[in-house]
Motif scaffolding. Sequence first.
Motif, PDB file in Angstrom:
ATOM      1  N   ILE A   1       2.402  -7.283   4.566  1.00  0.00           N
ATOM      2  CA  ILE A   1       1.594  -8.306   5.243  1.00  0.00           C
ATOM      3  C   ILE A   1       0.728  -7.698   6.339  1.00  0.00           C
ATOM      4  O   ILE A   1      -0.464  -8.016   6.473  1.00  0.00           O
ATOM      5  N   LEU A   2       1.298  -6.796   7.126  1.00  0.00           N
ATOM      6  CA  LEU A   2       0.605  -6.259   8.301  1.00  0.00           C
ATOM      7  C   LEU A   2      -0.447  -5.209   7.954  1.00  0.00           C
ATOM      8  O   LEU A   2      -1.233  -4.816   8.815  1.00  0.00           O
ATOM      9  N   THR A   3      -0.454  -4.743   6.692  1.00  0.00           N
ATOM     10  CA  THR A   3      -1.435  -3.723   6.276  1.00  0.00           C
ATOM     11  C   THR A   3      -2.243  -4.159   5.045  1.00  0.00           C
ATOM     12  O   THR A   3      -2.956  -3.342   4.460  1.00  0.00           O
ATOM     13  N   TYR A   4      -2.125  -5.435   4.675  1.00  0.00           N
ATOM     14  CA  TYR A   4      -2.765  -5.916   3.449  1.00  0.00           C
ATOM     15  C   TYR A   4      -2.417  -4.999   2.263  1.00  0.00           C
ATOM     16  O   TYR A   4      -3.280  -4.442   1.599  1.00  0.00           O
ATOM     17  N   GLY A   5      -1.117  -4.874   2.037  1.00  0.00           N
ATOM     18  CA  GLY A   5      -0.650  -4.066   0.917  1.00  0.00           C
ATOM     19  C   GLY A   5      -0.909  -2.587   1.089  1.00  0.00           C
ATOM     20  O   GLY A   5      -1.175  -1.875   0.120  1.00  0.00           O
ATOM     21  N   PHE A   6      -0.796  -2.092   2.341  1.00  0.00           N
ATOM     22  CA  PHE A   6      -0.998  -0.684   2.682  1.00  0.00           C
ATOM     23  C   PHE A   6      -2.428  -0.219   2.383  1.00  0.00           C
ATOM     24  O   PHE A   6      -2.668   0.968   2.162  1.00  0.00           O
ATOM     25  N   SER A   7      -3.368  -1.164   2.421  1.00  0.00           N
ATOM     26  CA  SER A   7      -4.770  -0.813   2.170  1.00  0.00           C
ATOM     27  C   SER A   7      -5.556  -0.596   3.453  1.00  0.00           C
ATOM     28  O   SER A   7      -6.730  -0.214   3.405  1.00  0.00           O
ATOM     29  N   MET A   8      -4.917  -0.825   4.613  1.00  0.00           N
ATOM     30  CA  MET A   8      -5.602  -0.632   5.892  1.00  0.00           C
ATOM     31  C   MET A   8      -4.572  -0.272   6.955  1.00  0.00           C
ATOM     32  O   MET A   8      -3.365  -0.334   6.724  1.00  0.00           O
ATOM     33  N   GLU A   9      -5.070   0.141   8.100  1.00  0.00           N
ATOM     34  CA  GLU A   9      -4.175   0.481   9.202  1.00  0.00           C
ATOM     35  C   GLU A   9      -3.435  -0.762   9.687  1.00  0.00           C
ATOM     36  O   GLU A   9      -3.965  -1.885   9.614  1.00  0.00           O
ATOM     37  N   PRO A  10      -2.197  -0.595  10.172  1.00  0.00           N
ATOM     38  CA  PRO A  10      -1.451  -1.765  10.650  1.00  0.00           C
ATOM     39  C   PRO A  10      -2.150  -2.435  11.829  1.00  0.00           C
ATOM     40  O   PRO A  10      -2.806  -1.762  12.633  1.00  0.00           O
ATOM     41  N   ASN A  11      -1.990  -3.739  11.919  1.00  0.00           N
ATOM     42  CA  ASN A  11      -2.573  -4.479  13.034  1.00  0.00           C
ATOM     43  C   ASN A  11      -1.751  -4.246  14.297  1.00  0.00           C
ATOM     44  O   ASN A  11      -0.854  -3.394  14.326  1.00  0.00           O
ATOM     45  N   GLU A  12      -2.027  -5.011  15.324  1.00  0.00           N
ATOM     46  CA  GLU A  12      -1.383  -4.779  16.622  1.00  0.00           C
ATOM     47  C   GLU A  12       0.132  -4.957  16.543  1.00  0.00           C
ATOM     48  O   GLU A  12       0.890  -4.204  17.155  1.00  0.00           O
ATOM     49  N   VAL A  13       0.572  -5.950  15.774  1.00  0.00           N
ATOM     50  CA  VAL A  13       2.014  -6.158  15.623  1.00  0.00           C
ATOM     51  C   VAL A  13       2.637  -4.974  14.897  1.00  0.00           C
ATOM     52  O   VAL A  13       3.699  -4.470  15.280  1.00  0.00           O
ATOM     53  N   GLY A  14       1.976  -4.482  13.839  1.00  0.00           N
ATOM     54  CA  GLY A  14       2.473  -3.328  13.110  1.00  0.00           C
ATOM     55  C   GLY A  14       2.550  -2.084  13.973  1.00  0.00           C
ATOM     56  O   GLY A  14       3.504  -1.303  13.890  1.00  0.00           O
ATOM     57  N   GLN A  15       1.548  -1.890  14.807  1.00  0.00           N
ATOM     58  CA  GLN A  15       1.552  -0.740  15.711  1.00  0.00           C
ATOM     59  C   GLN A  15       2.700  -0.839  16.703  1.00  0.00           C
ATOM     60  O   GLN A  15       3.332   0.163  17.042  1.00  0.00           O
TER      61      GLN A  15
END
Length: 281
Positions: free
Chosen positions: A126-140
């Motif tokens: 969810i936080l990386t759109y299927g590992f297609s982008m860097e994690p958002n602020e929550v992921g970081q």
Amino acid sequence: MSYLSPPEFVTKMIDAGEAKVFMSNRDTLIRAFMAGAILALSAAFAVTITVETGQPLVGALLFPVGFCMLYLLGFDLLTGVFTLTPLALLDRRTGVTPRSILRNWGLVFVGNLAGAVLVALMMAVILTYGFSMEPNEVGQRLGTIGEGRTVGYADHGAAGMLTLFIRGVLCNWMVSTGVVAALMSTSVSGKVIAMWMPILLFFYMGFEHSVVNMFLFPSGLMLGGNFSLMDYLVWNEIPTVVGNLVGGLTFVGLTLYATHARTGAGRARPATTRPAEAPAE
């Protein structure tokens, strides 16, 4: 609130520990899996609230919702069985052995881990759109939590390990108090209120919970945290499990059992002397 007296709820603790020891492998795993998954979702929720509001207290205030749900649904956390199952052995319940207790602990550990890791994977997607982008602020934020609470302890060597262990002890002192609190009342509202307070305390104070960490650290590894699986096991999970065992059993299970189920003999009351009657005039 329909409050039960300490001798009454301690008896329920022993009964609950006995029931968990004799539960089937299938049911033990299912209940542990669901407990790990629900607690992981609650941790993700609390971290999200903390990041979005900038107020850790708000996240801590809301985190206990998952704990309350899983216990009302009858699911099992490792921290809870650490405290309850040994009481059935101490009480000499028929068929309860150290081996059967270790079997229960092992199954609950595996179930909790599977549920927490599945939610960690789902949240990483969810936080990386299927590992297609860097994690958002929550992921970081999830990644930095993993770093600070593994290599952060390792940087201090033995002092860091001692700190980690004590945080594990204090955590399950509070968490197991929450487990026991659920047995103090026969109403849903009473159970929730009693459980909420110690769980809020442990989460806000940053104590180490082995099952919460089964979510936080795999999440951190998936989201680019700068630590390794070995860092997680050696510098968090294993010492946390040991600390949780010591804290829950020593400060909750054994103390309540010793003073309410195996109450010491009372002191003899001193003999009273009646005052002499005044002489008649």
